[in-house]
Design a protein around this motif. Sequence first.
Motif, PDB file in Angstrom:
ATOM      1  N   LEU A 151       0.927  -1.313   0.002  1.00 43.79           N
ATOM      2  CA  LEU A 151       0.037  -0.094   0.013  1.00 43.79           C
ATOM      3  C   LEU A 151       0.944   1.145   0.102  1.00 43.79           C
ATOM      4  O   LEU A 151       0.569   2.372  -0.696  1.00 43.79           O
ATOM      5  CB  LEU A 151      -1.083  -0.143   1.293  1.00 43.79           C
ATOM      6  CG  LEU A 151      -1.866  -1.123   1.359  1.00 43.79           C
ATOM      7  CD1 LEU A 151      -2.798  -1.007   2.272  1.00 43.79           C
ATOM      8  CD2 LEU A 151      -2.748  -1.443  -0.076  1.00 43.79           C
TER       9      LEU A 151
ATOM     10  N   GLN B  81       2.218   1.634  -3.495  1.00 41.34           N
ATOM     11  CA  GLN B  81       1.153   2.203  -4.395  1.00 41.34           C
ATOM     12  C   GLN B  81       1.026   3.685  -4.315  1.00 41.34           C
ATOM     13  O   GLN B  81       0.929   4.415  -5.162  1.00 41.34           O
ATOM     14  CB  GLN B  81      -0.155   1.497  -4.076  1.00 41.34           C
ATOM     15  CG  GLN B  81      -0.201   0.137  -4.683  1.00 41.34           C
ATOM     16  CD  GLN B  81      -0.022  -0.016  -6.130  1.00 41.34           C
ATOM     17  OE1 GLN B  81      -0.337   0.942  -6.812  1.00 41.34           O
ATOM     18  NE2 GLN B  81       0.705  -1.190  -6.402  1.00 41.34           N
TER      19      GLN B  81
ATOM     20  N   PRO C  48      -3.785  -2.951  -5.182  1.00 40.34           N
ATOM     21  CA  PRO C  48      -2.658  -2.958  -4.386  1.00 40.34           C
ATOM     22  C   PRO C  48      -1.181  -3.775  -4.998  1.00 40.34           C
ATOM     23  O   PRO C  48      -0.222  -3.668  -4.556  1.00 40.34           O
ATOM     24  CB  PRO C  48      -3.023  -3.470  -3.493  1.00 40.34           C
ATOM     25  CG  PRO C  48      -4.194  -4.467  -3.573  1.00 40.34           C
ATOM     26  CD  PRO C  48      -4.782  -3.422  -4.764  1.00 40.34           C
TER      27      PRO C  48
ATOM     28  N   THR D 265       0.203  -7.256   5.834  1.00 38.14           N
ATOM     29  CA  THR D 265      -0.554  -6.327   4.916  1.00 38.14           C
ATOM     30  C   THR D 265      -0.441  -7.030   3.681  1.00 38.14           C
ATOM     31  O   THR D 265      -1.410  -7.051   2.832  1.00 38.14           O
ATOM     32  CB  THR D 265      -0.065  -4.837   5.183  1.00 38.14           C
ATOM     33  OG1 THR D 265      -0.402  -4.215   6.384  1.00 38.14           O
ATOM     34  CG2 THR D 265      -0.894  -4.101   4.171  1.00 38.14           C
ATOM     35  N   ASP D 266       0.839  -7.303   3.192  1.00 41.57           N
ATOM     36  CA  ASP D 266       1.452  -7.617   1.873  1.00 41.57           C
ATOM     37  C   ASP D 266       0.634  -9.094   1.672  1.00 41.57           C
ATOM     38  O   ASP D 266       0.207  -9.314   0.568  1.00 41.57           O
ATOM     39  CB  ASP D 266       2.625  -7.756   1.727  1.00 41.57           C
ATOM     40  CG  ASP D 266       3.467  -6.569   1.719  1.00 41.57           C
ATOM     41  OD1 ASP D 266       2.580  -5.662   1.757  1.00 41.57           O
ATOM     42  OD2 ASP D 266       4.548  -6.445   1.580  1.00 41.57           O
TER      43      ASP D 266
ATOM     44  N   ALA E 277      -3.104  -8.632   0.938  1.00 41.39           N
ATOM     45  CA  ALA E 277      -3.332  -8.013  -0.585  1.00 41.39           C
ATOM     46  C   ALA E 277      -3.184  -9.013  -1.564  1.00 41.39           C
ATOM     47  O   ALA E 277      -3.931  -9.017  -2.393  1.00 41.39           O
ATOM     48  CB  ALA E 277      -2.425  -6.812  -0.683  1.00 41.39           C
TER      49      ALA E 277
ATOM     50  N   SER F  70      -5.920 -11.745  -1.629  1.00 41.87           N
ATOM     51  CA  SER F  70      -7.091 -11.181  -2.091  1.00 41.87           C
ATOM     52  C   SER F  70      -7.229 -11.081  -3.615  1.00 41.87           C
ATOM     53  O   SER F  70      -8.201 -11.128  -4.369  1.00 41.87           O
ATOM     54  CB  SER F  70      -7.277  -9.644  -1.674  1.00 41.87           C
ATOM     55  OG  SER F  70      -7.544  -9.619  -0.415  1.00 41.87           O
TER      56      SER F  70
ATOM     57  N   ASP G 196     -12.060  -9.344   0.403  1.00 42.65           N
ATOM     58  CA  ASP G 196     -10.889  -8.164   0.333  1.00 42.65           C
ATOM     59  C   ASP G 196     -10.196  -8.358   1.962  1.00 42.65           C
ATOM     60  O   ASP G 196     -10.881  -7.632   2.644  1.00 42.65           O
ATOM     61  CB  ASP G 196     -11.082  -6.853   0.184  1.00 42.65           C
ATOM     62  CG  ASP G 196     -10.079  -5.859   0.305  1.00 42.65           C
ATOM     63  OD1 ASP G 196      -8.957  -6.207   0.470  1.00 42.65           O
ATOM     64  OD2 ASP G 196     -10.309  -4.620   0.086  1.00 42.65           O
TER      65      ASP G 196
ATOM     66  N   LEU H  26      -7.653  -7.130   2.794  1.00 42.30           N
ATOM     67  CA  LEU H  26      -7.328  -5.883   3.624  1.00 42.30           C
ATOM     68  C   LEU H  26      -7.999  -5.541   4.677  1.00 42.30           C
ATOM     69  O   LEU H  26      -7.635  -4.566   5.415  1.00 42.30           O
ATOM     70  CB  LEU H  26      -6.859  -4.924   2.629  1.00 42.30           C
ATOM     71  CG  LEU H  26      -5.697  -5.169   1.774  1.00 42.30           C
ATOM     72  CD1 LEU H  26      -5.521  -4.371   0.412  1.00 42.30           C
ATOM     73  CD2 LEU H  26      -4.196  -5.196   2.564  1.00 42.30           C
TER      74      LEU H  26
END
Length: 520
Positions: free
Chosen positions: A33, A36, A93, A250-251, A254, A257, A279, A281
């Motif tokens: 994130l 991005q 992401p 977090t990764d 992502a 997902s 999702d 996240l």
Amino acid sequence: MLVGAAAPAAAGAPVAAPELTVGGIDLEQATVLDLQKAMQGHRLSSVALTAFYLRRIDRLNPKLNAVIETNPDAVREALASDLHRARHGARGPLDGIPVLLKDNIGTADRQHTTAGSLALAAARPASDAFLVARLRAAGAVILGKASLSEWANFRSTTSSSGWSARGGQTNNPYVLDRNPCGSSSGSGAAAAANLATVTIGTETDGSIVCPSGANNVVGIKPTLGLVSRGGVIPLSAQQDTAGPMTRNMTDAAAVLSVIQGVDPADPATADARPFVRRDYLRALRPDALRGKRIGVFRGGGDVPVVNAVTDATIAKLRSLGATVVDNVDLPGLDDAFNNELPALLTEFKHDINAYLSTLGGQHPVDLAGLIAFNRAHAAQEMPFFQQEIFELAQATTGDLTDPTYVAQRTTATTAARHAIDSAIATHRLDAIIAPTNGPAWVTNHETGDDFTDFVAASGPAAISGYPNLTVPAGYARGVLPIGMSFFGGRFSEPTLISLGYAFEQATKVRVPPSYLPTLP
């Protein structure tokens, strides 16, 4: 671009890791994130990020052997992502994010897909694996293929995890003469050493979570069927699944997902249809442990340094508002474990024969041909260990309608599911934790893997087809990583991800690799 092989690391000066900053961004701390935002703000491009990782692989991989080859089209794919972003905005992401795939995940490009074996060096998949197509549609850059234990560590009873004829021996980036564990060894070591933003591994039993734990990264083994096995070199359709291996929760959320999805060519994904639009996240809540009931399974091994990490984890969970039920029993696991290997042997013969029968290029056409190839190329394929598991599998019928096999698989899967389901129901649990791994052992090709201090709790989730994730939790001898697994019922990924994220954010256990040559 092929990446050279090397032997296990010898003693010497510590490896000086190259700079981990690009465009003013600390890649050790940044999530996808964050990347991005940087690309959207024109502080970073996918081309710059991809080129950075290719240079880093050139610098570090000779000591690690975590990458078996890089994609000659990676920079072109990165440029395509940058152009798409400029014209249409980001796709999500993973747009422009470099990804390493385990070398049993098929790509229909100029890369190879070999499971580490020279037998498949001239093989050519007709299409990308379903999960690779999902990654490409999301704009991800396929950076290359990660090394692995040859044939997903299902060739010999005395193998050295992380070794393959194509890739040589993968080394643990924390202490280079230590083993990276499991068949997704290159994916784990590469994620830990920041050779890509994220990596993908595969698991039949422990091959995502063990290398994730041993290399101090997050690993998610999804529910069977959430991620298609289409285009992945099989071991067993009853237990195989691919999943993310990343430096942070977090990764991992992502990536999962993106790669989840219903594949018409993979019947196991049909049951996932109600769940594949989640999702993950949105499950990242730092307060997720408050009010939860967590069971502790200690049946995966009894190693004092690991027990200390488990005890510290329990104390932390309680401080975060969870109710912890220690020493939870998983009843009936003996039936699951006793039937798993016999079932896998039959499944491997059936599934690998089916895979080879449709694979393009030049290669052996069945398991018998693979065995013959290894004998004919013994100096390259069998310098350290043989192929006893291959031979045991070949001796089976390979018939998935055989009553003996059907009884073995039914007993194994049913027993593992009952063990988890009954424990959750009896103790009213939201999840179960268990130490993922013991301290990494010294790699020794003469004796194979050393299970003296081995700890493994992957079996119940693997055999049942239920989800399991691991998060960095502590260290043995101050430097050898120990992970903590969170597992639960079928399709319970959102709960497990939220709990793993809350634990990660509260502990911040992970530190970058030290690249020590050895320990005293």
